[in-house]
Design an enzyme around this catalytic site. Structure first.
Site, PDB file in Angstrom:
ATOM      1  N   GLU A  38       0.876  -1.171   0.000  1.00 13.30           N
ATOM      2  CA  GLU A  38       0.000   0.000   0.000  1.00 13.30           C
ATOM      3  C   GLU A  38       0.912   1.221   0.000  1.00 13.30           C
ATOM      4  O   GLU A  38       1.789   1.334   0.858  1.00 13.30           O
ATOM      5  CB  GLU A  38      -0.884  -0.016   1.259  1.00 13.30           C
ATOM      6  CG  GLU A  38      -1.897   1.090   1.230  1.00 13.30           C
ATOM      7  CD  GLU A  38      -2.732   1.192   2.508  1.00 13.30           C
ATOM      8  OE1 GLU A  38      -3.357   2.247   2.686  1.00 13.30           O
ATOM      9  OE2 GLU A  38      -2.756   0.236   3.304  1.00 13.30           O
ATOM     10  N   ARG A 263       5.079 -12.701   9.795  1.00  9.08           N
ATOM     11  CA  ARG A 263       5.759 -11.460   9.466  1.00  9.08           C
ATOM     12  C   ARG A 263       7.069 -11.374  10.239  1.00  9.08           C
ATOM     13  O   ARG A 263       7.265 -12.031  11.244  1.00  9.08           O
ATOM     14  CB  ARG A 263       4.872 -10.251   9.742  1.00  9.08           C
ATOM     15  CG  ARG A 263       4.490 -10.021  11.179  1.00  9.08           C
ATOM     16  CD  ARG A 263       3.841  -8.640  11.365  1.00  9.08           C
ATOM     17  NE  ARG A 263       2.843  -8.342  10.352  1.00  9.08           N
ATOM     18  CZ  ARG A 263       2.815  -7.214   9.638  1.00  9.08           C
ATOM     19  NH1 ARG A 263       3.714  -6.277   9.817  1.00  9.08           N
ATOM     20  NH2 ARG A 263       1.879  -7.011   8.751  1.00  9.08           N
ATOM     21  N   LYS A 273       4.407   0.792   9.279  1.00  6.63           N
ATOM     22  CA  LYS A 273       4.555   2.068   8.583  1.00  6.63           C
ATOM     23  C   LYS A 273       3.920   3.209   9.360  1.00  6.63           C
ATOM     24  O   LYS A 273       4.414   4.328   9.338  1.00  6.63           O
ATOM     25  CB  LYS A 273       3.904   1.973   7.202  1.00  6.63           C
ATOM     26  CG  LYS A 273       4.783   1.280   6.188  1.00  6.63           C
ATOM     27  CD  LYS A 273       4.107   1.218   4.840  1.00  6.63           C
ATOM     28  CE  LYS A 273       3.030   0.166   4.839  1.00  6.63           C
ATOM     29  NZ  LYS A 273       2.447  -0.053   3.514  1.00  6.63           N
TER      30      LYS A 273
HETATM   31  P1  ATP Z   1       2.733  -2.182   7.988  1.00  7.71           P
HETATM   32  O1  ATP Z   1       2.107  -2.987   9.070  1.00  7.71           O
HETATM   33  O2  ATP Z   1       4.163  -1.924   8.190  1.00  7.71           O
HETATM   34  O3  ATP Z   1       1.980  -0.932   7.675  1.00  7.71           O
HETATM   35  P2  ATP Z   1       1.466  -3.509   5.882  1.00  7.71           P
HETATM   36  O4  ATP Z   1       1.299  -4.979   5.940  1.00  7.71           O
HETATM   37  O5  ATP Z   1       0.296  -2.654   6.148  1.00  7.71           O
HETATM   38  O6  ATP Z   1       2.695  -3.120   6.740  1.00  7.71           O
HETATM   39  P3  ATP Z   1       1.582  -3.383   3.059  1.00  7.71           P
HETATM   40  O7  ATP Z   1       2.039  -2.277   2.213  1.00  7.71           O
HETATM   41  O8  ATP Z   1       0.144  -3.705   3.059  1.00  7.71           O
HETATM   42  O9  ATP Z   1       2.071  -3.058   4.522  1.00  7.71           O
HETATM   43  O10 ATP Z   1       2.461  -4.678   2.815  1.00  7.71           O
HETATM   44  C1  ATP Z   1       2.852  -5.159   1.560  1.00  7.71           C
HETATM   45  C2  ATP Z   1       3.239  -6.601   1.716  1.00  7.71           C
HETATM   46  O11 ATP Z   1       4.330  -6.730   2.618  1.00  7.71           O
HETATM   47  C3  ATP Z   1       2.097  -7.413   2.278  1.00  7.71           C
HETATM   48  O12 ATP Z   1       1.994  -8.616   1.552  1.00  7.71           O
HETATM   49  C4  ATP Z   1       2.489  -7.648   3.699  1.00  7.71           C
HETATM   50  O13 ATP Z   1       1.957  -8.836   4.174  1.00  7.71           O
HETATM   51  C5  ATP Z   1       4.018  -7.669   3.621  1.00  7.71           C
HETATM   52  N1  ATP Z   1       4.613  -7.277   4.896  1.00  7.71           N
HETATM   53  C6  ATP Z   1       4.366  -6.146   5.595  1.00  7.71           C
HETATM   54  N2  ATP Z   1       5.043  -6.141   6.755  1.00  7.71           N
HETATM   55  C7  ATP Z   1       5.748  -7.287   6.802  1.00  7.71           C
HETATM   56  C8  ATP Z   1       6.639  -7.887   7.751  1.00  7.71           C
HETATM   57  N3  ATP Z   1       6.945  -7.285   8.895  1.00  7.71           N
HETATM   58  N4  ATP Z   1       7.166  -9.097   7.450  1.00  7.71           N
HETATM   59  C9  ATP Z   1       6.871  -9.708   6.290  1.00  7.71           C
HETATM   60  N5  ATP Z   1       6.039  -9.219   5.371  1.00  7.71           N
HETATM   61  C10 ATP Z   1       5.476  -8.021   5.604  1.00  7.71           C
HETATM   62 MG    MG Z   2      -1.500  -2.539   5.144  1.00  9.41          MG
END
Ligand code: ATP
Ligand code: MG
Length: 558
Positions: A38, A263, A273
């Site tokens: 995102e 994760r 983020k």
């Molecule tokens: P955050 O919690 O940091 O905002 P998010 O999951 O909302 O992260 P996205 O932009 O939606 O961020 O994530 C893009 C991809 O990266 C998704 O498939 C998500 O599952 C993966 N991802 C995000 N954080 C992690 C992590 N800590 N370890 C492994 N994969 C991750």
């Molecule tokens: Mg997200």
């Protein structure tokens, strides 16, 4: 805390699934993954795990990977983030070719699918407010209550949904909900909202839309439209999988398989983020690429290499169970990489002057130094030596304890690549600080060894006082004091006040030709790289990437 006990081999349960699918020809021999960020922030090391996994498995099995921006939330998203994400994925070494997609490109199609769900009696327009929906959702132990709008006729739903799209209603006045089961044991299945009204401009679609699809509805359909085979996501989506499957099954469209993995969590680090944005906005750090941030851009500026991050991702493996990886493992990976690649240099971070009284006043000698003992092809360089040099202040002690092997009155040490010196006396200022250390040298020990076989216990680095370069060096410690900063009510309160220290150092002259991003080992002090933000044509600024002290190898018994 454990780092890599789940998977030190490169095999993992996801690869096992793909291998099996290839055997049974489930997807016609295809492997097609996607990385779906995102664009609401910069990527972090957790995303790197997901990138390495998605692109890595596709590469390994002859498949392909899409880069898809999951841009369904117009209020938080930004082109700056889109650009940084592309730069970071490329920098990590992965290529999505021309497959750069945006969920917003599918808004029209997603709308058509919603119409279809309504026509099939599987979605309805609901007038409850967000608050009311929340309050009627029930709990883990109690079922939810059905919305009074749940049994609207298909005609009325079609009319209202079209008017939602046309902008007739204000934000929050209505939603479109999937008609599933308010008694489901899975809260995600209790008539989830799939569209909401938001009169907000979108960074790609402008003002075309004032209704926006929700993540769960968008994600599965985007995967389906792109004909993804294996949709890899983090564990928190496990409970959303029934909804992922429900939407695709109700519409009878192409149906990828969602697979969840744990994760990455890192000690002494906050990862999400949202929290990283707080650190930036509240100015605890100086931007997303601050070298103390766990962002990919921060790690890059700090001096991490793509190779070291890919190695890290490989070592932590992919598992089904959440854990926290020791930050020391990440540091171990960059040391391993730079040890082989970084040329050595002598740089004195906290200088004190040494005067060698019996060295000729005007003599300047060129001494030979090895660029990288781990890489013979890197050759040697000349270092200038003269009567006045700088050494580290803490390489001298006037009243040393027993096992102190560096310089002290009467004790002989080796100056790296130069001579043995012995301290004779010190000069202090009025407040008792040492301003000069006087020594004698043994001319017979040139190059750092004695023909009479006399041994010294300590070797210290130095630079010639009249032949050195002034430079700023930025030294970092962990951004947080506690292994788990999230245990505090305000994680910001756990910030390490000493996470950044800037020192004025004296460096070997050859470093003046160093370029932004160049990496070196400063002997005995760690790995450093030329900073991209503060370096000017007048002054080089270095970031310490990592110290030489390896706490990981010790912990893991390597
Ligand atoms: P955050 O919690 O940091 O905002 P998010 O999951 O909302 O992260 P996205 O932009 O939606 O961020 O994530 C893009 C991809 O990266 C998704 O498939 C998500 O599952 C993966 N991802 C995000 N954080 C992690 C992590 N800590 N370890 C492994 N994969 C991750
Ligand atoms: Mg997200």
């Amino acid at each position: 805390m454990n780092g890599n006990n789940e998977s030190t081999t490169s095999e993992n349960f996801i690869k096992a699934i793909i291998r099996e699918d290839l055997k049974t020809n489930k997807w016609g021999g295809r492997v097609h993954t996607r990385f779906p960020p995102e664009p609401n922030g910069y990527l972090h090391i957790g995303h790197a795990k997901s990138i390495c996994l998605n692109f890595g498995v596709a590469q390994e099995f002859g498949g392909i990977t899409n880069l898809r921006f999951d841009d369904t939330n117009p209020t938080k998203e930004d082109v700056e983030y889109v650009d940084s994400i592309k730069e970071d994925v490329k920098w990590l070494g992965f290529d999505w070719a021309d497959r750069e997609y945006y969920a917003s490109d599918y808004f029209e199609q997603l709308y058509e699918y919603a119409i279809e769900l309504i026509k099939n009696g599987k979605a309805y327009v609901c007038d409850l407010s967000a608050e009311e929906i929340k309050n009627t959702r029930g709990t883990l132990t109690e079922p939810g209550t059905e919305s009074p709008y749940r049994n609207r006729s298909i005609e009325e739903n079609l009319d209202l949904f079209q008017r939602m799209k046309a902008g007739e209603f204000p934000d929050g006045a209505k939603t479109l909900r999937a008609k599933i089961d308010m008694k489901s044991g899975n809260l995600n299945m209790r008539d989830p909202v799939i569209y909401r009204i938001k009169h907000t401009e979108h960074h790609r679609t402008g003002n075309k839309w004032c209704i926006y699809p929700m993540y769960d509805y968008t994600h599965c359909l985007s995967d389906s439209i792109e004909r993804i085979t294996h949709s890899l996501c983090t564990l928190e989506f496990e409970d959303h999988r029934p909804l992922y499957d429900w939407v695709l099954d109700e519409l009878g469209v192409y149906h990828p398989q969602q697979i969840e993995f744990a994760r990455l969590n890192l000690s002494y680090t906050v990862m999400s983020k949202r929290r990283l944005l707080q650190l930036v906005e509240e100015k605890y750090v100086d931007g997303w690429d601050d070298p103390r941030m766990p962002t990919i851009s921060g790690l890059r500026r700090r001096g991490y290499t793509p190779e070291s991050i890919r190695d890290f991702a490989e070592r932590i493996g992919v598992a089904k169970r959440e854990n926290t990886v020791d930050l020391a493992l990440l540091e171990f990976c960059i040391r391993e990489d730079l040890n082989k690649r970084a040329n050595r240099a002598m740089v004195v971070l906290d200088p004190v002057k040494v005067i060698i009284d019996n060295y000729p006043d005007d003599l300047v000698e060129e001494l030979e130094a090895i660029n990288n003992p781990e890489d013979a092809s890197s050759g040697t360089r000349k270092v200038l030596f003269s009567k006045e040099i700088y050494i580290e202040r803490d390489d001298f002690m006037e009243n040393p304890p027993k096992k102190y092997f560096r310089l002290s009155p009467g004790q002989e040490v080796r100056l790296r690549y130069a001579y043995y010196i012995t301290c004779t006396n010190v000069v202090k200022d009025d407040s008792g600080n040492i301003t000069e250390i006087h020594c004698t040298y043994d001319p017979e020990t040139k190059g750092g060894s004695s023909p009479d076989g006399r041994r010294v216990k300590g070797t210290i680095h130095w630079v010639s006082a009249n032949h050195c370069l002034e430079t700023d060096v930025r030294l970092y410690e962990n951004l947080f004091l506690n292994e788990d900063p999230m245990q505090f009510e305000r994680f910001q309160d756990n910030i390490n006040p000493n996470s950044l220290q800037i020192v004025n150092a004296k460096a070997e002259l050859f470093l003046k030709n160093a370029k932004v991003g160049d990496k070196f080992q400063f002997e005995r002090k760690g790995y450093f790289c030329v900073d991209s933000k503060y370096t000017t044509s007048e002054k080089l600024v270095f970031n310490r990437t990592v110290t030489l002290k390896d706490s990981w190898a010790k912990v893991s018994g390597k």
